[in-house]
Design a protein around this motif. Structure first.
Motif, PDB file in Angstrom:
ATOM      1  N   GLU A   1      -7.781 -12.104   1.781  1.00 32.04           N
ATOM      2  CA  GLU A   1      -7.309 -11.617   3.091  1.00 32.04           C
ATOM      3  C   GLU A   1      -7.662 -12.609   4.189  1.00 32.04           C
ATOM      4  O   GLU A   1      -8.831 -12.992   4.357  1.00 32.04           O
ATOM      5  CB  GLU A   1      -7.906 -10.229   3.400  1.00 32.04           C
ATOM      6  CG  GLU A   1      -7.390  -9.700   4.745  1.00 32.04           C
ATOM      7  CD  GLU A   1      -7.588  -8.210   4.965  1.00 32.04           C
ATOM      8  OE1 GLU A   1      -8.053  -7.519   4.042  1.00 32.04           O
ATOM      9  OE2 GLU A   1      -7.258  -7.742   6.073  1.00 32.04           O
TER      10      GLU A   1
ATOM     11  N   THR B   1       0.852  -1.182   0.000  1.00 32.68           N
ATOM     12  CA  THR B   1       0.000   0.000   0.000  1.00 32.68           C
ATOM     13  C   THR B   1       0.898   1.246   0.000  1.00 32.68           C
ATOM     14  O   THR B   1       2.066   1.194   0.410  1.00 32.68           O
ATOM     15  CB  THR B   1      -0.909   0.075   1.243  1.00 32.68           C
ATOM     16  OG1 THR B   1      -0.105   0.245   2.406  1.00 32.68           O
ATOM     17  CG2 THR B   1      -1.784  -1.152   1.371  1.00 32.68           C
TER      18      THR B   1
ATOM     19  N   VAL C   1      -7.787 -10.189  -4.177  1.00 33.24           N
ATOM     20  CA  VAL C   1      -7.098 -10.212  -2.885  1.00 33.24           C
ATOM     21  C   VAL C   1      -7.772 -11.249  -1.998  1.00 33.24           C
ATOM     22  O   VAL C   1      -9.000 -11.275  -1.872  1.00 33.24           O
ATOM     23  CB  VAL C   1      -7.155  -8.819  -2.206  1.00 33.24           C
ATOM     24  CG1 VAL C   1      -6.663  -8.892  -0.763  1.00 33.24           C
ATOM     25  CG2 VAL C   1      -6.345  -7.796  -2.991  1.00 33.24           C
TER      26      VAL C   1
ATOM     27  N   GLY D   1      -5.034   1.767  -0.382  1.00 33.21           N
ATOM     28  CA  GLY D   1      -6.075   1.049   0.355  1.00 33.21           C
ATOM     29  C   GLY D   1      -6.890   1.991   1.229  1.00 33.21           C
ATOM     30  O   GLY D   1      -6.389   3.039   1.664  1.00 33.21           O
ATOM     31  N   ASP D   2      -8.129   1.574   1.505  1.00 39.78           N
ATOM     32  CA  ASP D   2      -8.912   2.385   2.441  1.00 39.78           C
ATOM     33  C   ASP D   2      -8.416   2.185   3.878  1.00 39.78           C
ATOM     34  O   ASP D   2      -8.879   2.851   4.812  1.00 39.78           O
ATOM     35  CB  ASP D   2     -10.428   2.136   2.306  1.00 39.78           C
ATOM     36  CG  ASP D   2     -10.829   0.704   2.612  1.00 39.78           C
ATOM     37  OD1 ASP D   2      -9.939  -0.157   2.790  1.00 39.78           O
ATOM     38  OD2 ASP D   2     -12.047   0.437   2.673  1.00 39.78           O
ATOM     39  N   SER D   3      -7.414   1.314   4.053  1.00 40.13           N
ATOM     40  CA  SER D   3      -6.694   1.236   5.327  1.00 40.13           C
ATOM     41  C   SER D   3      -6.106   2.601   5.680  1.00 40.13           C
ATOM     42  O   SER D   3      -5.766   2.851   6.842  1.00 40.13           O
ATOM     43  CB  SER D   3      -5.579   0.181   5.253  1.00 40.13           C
ATOM     44  OG  SER D   3      -4.765   0.396   4.116  1.00 40.13           O
TER      45      SER D   3
ATOM     46  N   TYR E   1       0.100   5.796   0.450  1.00 41.84           N
ATOM     47  CA  TYR E   1      -0.945   6.824   0.588  1.00 41.84           C
ATOM     48  C   TYR E   1      -0.423   8.217   0.249  1.00 41.84           C
ATOM     49  O   TYR E   1      -1.208   9.157   0.199  1.00 41.84           O
ATOM     50  CB  TYR E   1      -1.487   6.833   2.026  1.00 41.84           C
ATOM     51  CG  TYR E   1      -1.724   5.446   2.610  1.00 41.84           C
ATOM     52  CD1 TYR E   1      -2.744   4.625   2.120  1.00 41.84           C
ATOM     53  CD2 TYR E   1      -0.930   4.955   3.637  1.00 41.84           C
ATOM     54  CE1 TYR E   1      -2.951   3.360   2.647  1.00 41.84           C
ATOM     55  CE2 TYR E   1      -1.139   3.687   4.170  1.00 41.84           C
ATOM     56  CZ  TYR E   1      -2.143   2.895   3.674  1.00 41.84           C
ATOM     57  OH  TYR E   1      -2.347   1.639   4.193  1.00 41.84           O
TER      58      TYR E   1
ATOM     59  N   ASP F   1      -8.821   1.931  -3.735  1.00 45.74           N
ATOM     60  CA  ASP F   1      -9.963   1.275  -3.081  1.00 45.74           C
ATOM     61  C   ASP F   1     -11.233   2.104  -3.194  1.00 45.74           C
ATOM     62  O   ASP F   1     -11.200   3.327  -3.011  1.00 45.74           O
ATOM     63  CB  ASP F   1      -9.654   1.108  -1.582  1.00 45.74           C
ATOM     64  CG  ASP F   1      -9.389  -0.332  -1.201  1.00 45.74           C
ATOM     65  OD1 ASP F   1      -9.691  -1.239  -1.996  1.00 45.74           O
ATOM     66  OD2 ASP F   1      -8.870  -0.541  -0.081  1.00 45.74           O
TER      67      ASP F   1
ATOM     68  N   LYS G   1     -10.365  -1.206  -6.611  1.00 46.38           N
ATOM     69  CA  LYS G   1     -10.610  -2.444  -5.861  1.00 46.38           C
ATOM     70  C   LYS G   1     -11.903  -2.290  -5.080  1.00 46.38           C
ATOM     71  O   LYS G   1     -12.190  -1.205  -4.564  1.00 46.38           O
ATOM     72  CB  LYS G   1      -9.449  -2.758  -4.906  1.00 46.38           C
ATOM     73  CG  LYS G   1      -9.703  -3.967  -4.011  1.00 46.38           C
ATOM     74  CD  LYS G   1      -8.451  -4.487  -3.333  1.00 46.38           C
ATOM     75  CE  LYS G   1      -8.065  -3.793  -2.065  1.00 46.38           C
ATOM     76  NZ  LYS G   1      -9.093  -3.810  -0.999  1.00 46.38           N
TER      77      LYS G   1
ATOM     78  N   VAL H   1       0.280  -8.711  -0.762  1.00 45.48           N
ATOM     79  CA  VAL H   1       0.168  -7.294  -0.440  1.00 45.48           C
ATOM     80  C   VAL H   1       0.272  -7.149   1.071  1.00 45.48           C
ATOM     81  O   VAL H   1      -0.217  -8.010   1.817  1.00 45.48           O
ATOM     82  CB  VAL H   1      -1.168  -6.696  -0.961  1.00 45.48           C
ATOM     83  CG1 VAL H   1      -2.395  -7.358  -0.378  1.00 45.48           C
ATOM     84  CG2 VAL H   1      -1.228  -5.184  -0.714  1.00 45.48           C
TER      85      VAL H   1
ATOM     86  N   LEU I   1      -1.189  -0.254  -3.987  1.00 40.59           N
ATOM     87  CA  LEU I   1      -2.591  -0.152  -3.593  1.00 40.59           C
ATOM     88  C   LEU I   1      -2.807   1.046  -2.680  1.00 40.59           C
ATOM     89  O   LEU I   1      -2.172   1.149  -1.620  1.00 40.59           O
ATOM     90  CB  LEU I   1      -3.021  -1.432  -2.852  1.00 40.59           C
ATOM     91  CG  LEU I   1      -4.429  -1.394  -2.245  1.00 40.59           C
ATOM     92  CD1 LEU I   1      -5.499  -1.321  -3.337  1.00 40.59           C
ATOM     93  CD2 LEU I   1      -4.666  -2.610  -1.351  1.00 40.59           C
TER      94      LEU I   1
ATOM     95  N   HIS J   1     -11.781  -8.369  -3.718  1.00 43.15           N
ATOM     96  CA  HIS J   1     -11.193  -8.583  -2.372  1.00 43.15           C
ATOM     97  C   HIS J   1     -12.183  -9.456  -1.603  1.00 43.15           C
ATOM     98  O   HIS J   1     -13.321  -9.025  -1.352  1.00 43.15           O
ATOM     99  CB  HIS J   1     -11.014  -7.207  -1.721  1.00 43.15           C
ATOM    100  CG  HIS J   1     -10.386  -7.234  -0.351  1.00 43.15           C
ATOM    101  ND1 HIS J   1      -9.754  -6.132   0.195  1.00 43.15           N
ATOM    102  CD2 HIS J   1     -10.289  -8.197   0.596  1.00 43.15           C
ATOM    103  CE1 HIS J   1      -9.310  -6.420   1.410  1.00 43.15           C
ATOM    104  NE2 HIS J   1      -9.632  -7.682   1.685  1.00 43.15           N
TER     105      HIS J   1
ATOM    106  N   ILE K   1      -2.952 -11.700   1.618  1.00 43.54           N
ATOM    107  CA  ILE K   1      -2.512 -10.908   2.779  1.00 43.54           C
ATOM    108  C   ILE K   1      -2.890 -11.756   3.991  1.00 43.54           C
ATOM    109  O   ILE K   1      -4.065 -11.933   4.294  1.00 43.54           O
ATOM    110  CB  ILE K   1      -3.092  -9.471   2.808  1.00 43.54           C
ATOM    111  CG1 ILE K   1      -2.821  -8.793   4.164  1.00 43.54           C
ATOM    112  CG2 ILE K   1      -4.564  -9.385   2.437  1.00 43.54           C
ATOM    113  CD1 ILE K   1      -2.916  -7.288   4.162  1.00 43.54           C
TER     114      ILE K   1
ATOM    115  N   VAL L   1       0.199  -3.868   4.221  1.00 40.96           N
ATOM    116  CA  VAL L   1       0.063  -2.452   4.557  1.00 40.96           C
ATOM    117  C   VAL L   1       1.462  -1.955   4.909  1.00 40.96           C
ATOM    118  O   VAL L   1       2.128  -2.512   5.792  1.00 40.96           O
ATOM    119  CB  VAL L   1      -0.914  -2.260   5.735  1.00 40.96           C
ATOM    120  CG1 VAL L   1      -0.882  -0.827   6.250  1.00 40.96           C
ATOM    121  CG2 VAL L   1      -2.337  -2.647   5.307  1.00 40.96           C
TER     122      VAL L   1
HETATM  123  O1  KIV Z   1      -7.134  -1.211   2.489  1.00 45.13           O
HETATM  124  C1  KIV Z   1      -6.147  -1.951   2.330  1.00 45.13           C
HETATM  125  O2  KIV Z   1      -4.988  -1.596   2.595  1.00 45.13           O
HETATM  126  C2  KIV Z   1      -6.403  -3.284   1.789  1.00 45.13           C
HETATM  127  C3  KIV Z   1      -5.308  -4.294   1.875  1.00 45.13           C
HETATM  128  C4  KIV Z   1      -5.104  -4.687   3.282  1.00 45.13           C
HETATM  129  C5  KIV Z   1      -5.549  -5.450   0.994  1.00 45.13           C
HETATM  130  O3  KIV Z   1      -7.471  -3.546   1.335  1.00 45.13           O
END
Ligand code: KIV
Length: 273
Positions: free
Chosen positions: A187, A28, A185, A48-50, A30, A88, A118, A218, A46, A142, A208, A220
């Motif tokens: 998870e 990931t 993905v 990610g919405d993380s 950001y 995401d 995603k 993948v 990625l 996912h 993951i 984070v």
């Molecule tokens: O949001 C994210 O980082 C994810 C990954 C953990 C696959 O979806």
């Protein structure tokens, strides 16, 4: 002609073609500086919405908005010259109908310049995936532990241990592949199941906390760099302890300032005063 090496941009189709081949490296990102760094080593980046939990201090991914994803997506695309950037779709922006999903996914693609989106979900999301792909939007699916559904799943735990649960996840994997997803993905999917899915679906599986048999992995980035103070999933291998290094640097800085060790404009660090 430029002497520099021209790196090719990775496409969703190129990732799809990696099924069963060289493992797909994915992290990931950001922000632009981290995107520049991971781009040199990864096939896929990625957004990610993380990001909601990692950078914004949210308790789950539920508070993440389309605007947040668009902003972080733009920042990451600015830092990437080769890897495929996947953004995401946040909770509540695609589940209602294929039309809602298209409106928001196309907005993310146009506003960020990413190469794919995603979304979470298997059988239930297959018609939406089909709708998006038929209209020019590459989709990564996912399944398994889908954090946006954490309240339904009852926590962040391994998925697909019981045979009935495993059957459902296998059906999810086949449905998203049939619908046209270019990869999926997995998870926290029970390891033998992740291996079986990887053998039975024709698209790359990106694990993951799933299985080394997957077509790629993948993580984070903050987890693998040791930047996450709150919690790191058990399956994550830490490749650094950057929070400790940052803590030491900030403490040294504070000590310098308190001792009035901060120089004027003519001072050049590393040269004797
Ligand atoms: O949001 C994210 O980082 C994810 C990954 C953990 C696959 O979806």
């Amino acid at each position: 002609m430029s002497a520099s090496i021209q790196r090719k941009s990775v496409t969703a189709a190129a990732i799809r073609a990696r099924k069963g081949g060289e493992p797909i490296v994915c992290l990931t990102a950001y922000t632009t500086p981290i995107a520049r760094l991971v781009d040199r080593h990864c096939d896929l980046v990625l957004v990610g919405d993380s990001v909601g939990m990692v950078l914004h201090g949210l308790p789950t991914t539920h508070g993440v908005t389309l605007e947040m994803m668009a902003m972080h997506g733009r920042a990451v695309v600015r830092g990437v010259s080769s890897a495929l950037v996947v953004v995401d779709m946040p909770f509540g922006t695609y589940e209602e109908s294929p039309e809602q999903a298209f409106r928001n996914a196309s907005r993310l693609m146009v506003e960020t310049g990413c190469g794919a989106i995603k979304l979470e979900g298997g059988v239930a999301m297959a018609p939406t995936i089909n709708f998006l792909v038929a209209r020019g939007i590459p989709v990564m699916a996912h399944i398994g532990l889908t954090p946006q559904a954490v309240n339904v799943l009852g926590g962040y735990k391994v998925q697909g241990r019981a045979p009935e649960a495993a059957d459902l996840i296998l059906r999810d994997a086949k449905a998203v592949a049939d619908a046209g997803a270019f990869s999926v993905v997995l998870e926290m999917v029970h390891e033998p199941l992740a291996k079986r899915i990887t053998e039975e679906v024709p698209i790359p599986t990106i694990g993951i906390g799933a299985s080394a048999a997957c077509d790629g992995q993948v993580l984070v980035i903050d987890d693998m760099l040791g930047l996450n103070a709150d919690f790191t999933p058990k399956f994550v291998k830490r490749y650094g302890d950057l929070l400790a290094a940052a803590e030491a640097a900030v403490a040294a800085y504070a000590a310098d300032v308190r001792a009035r060790r901060f120089p004027g404009p003519e001072h050049v660090f590393g040269k004797p005063a």
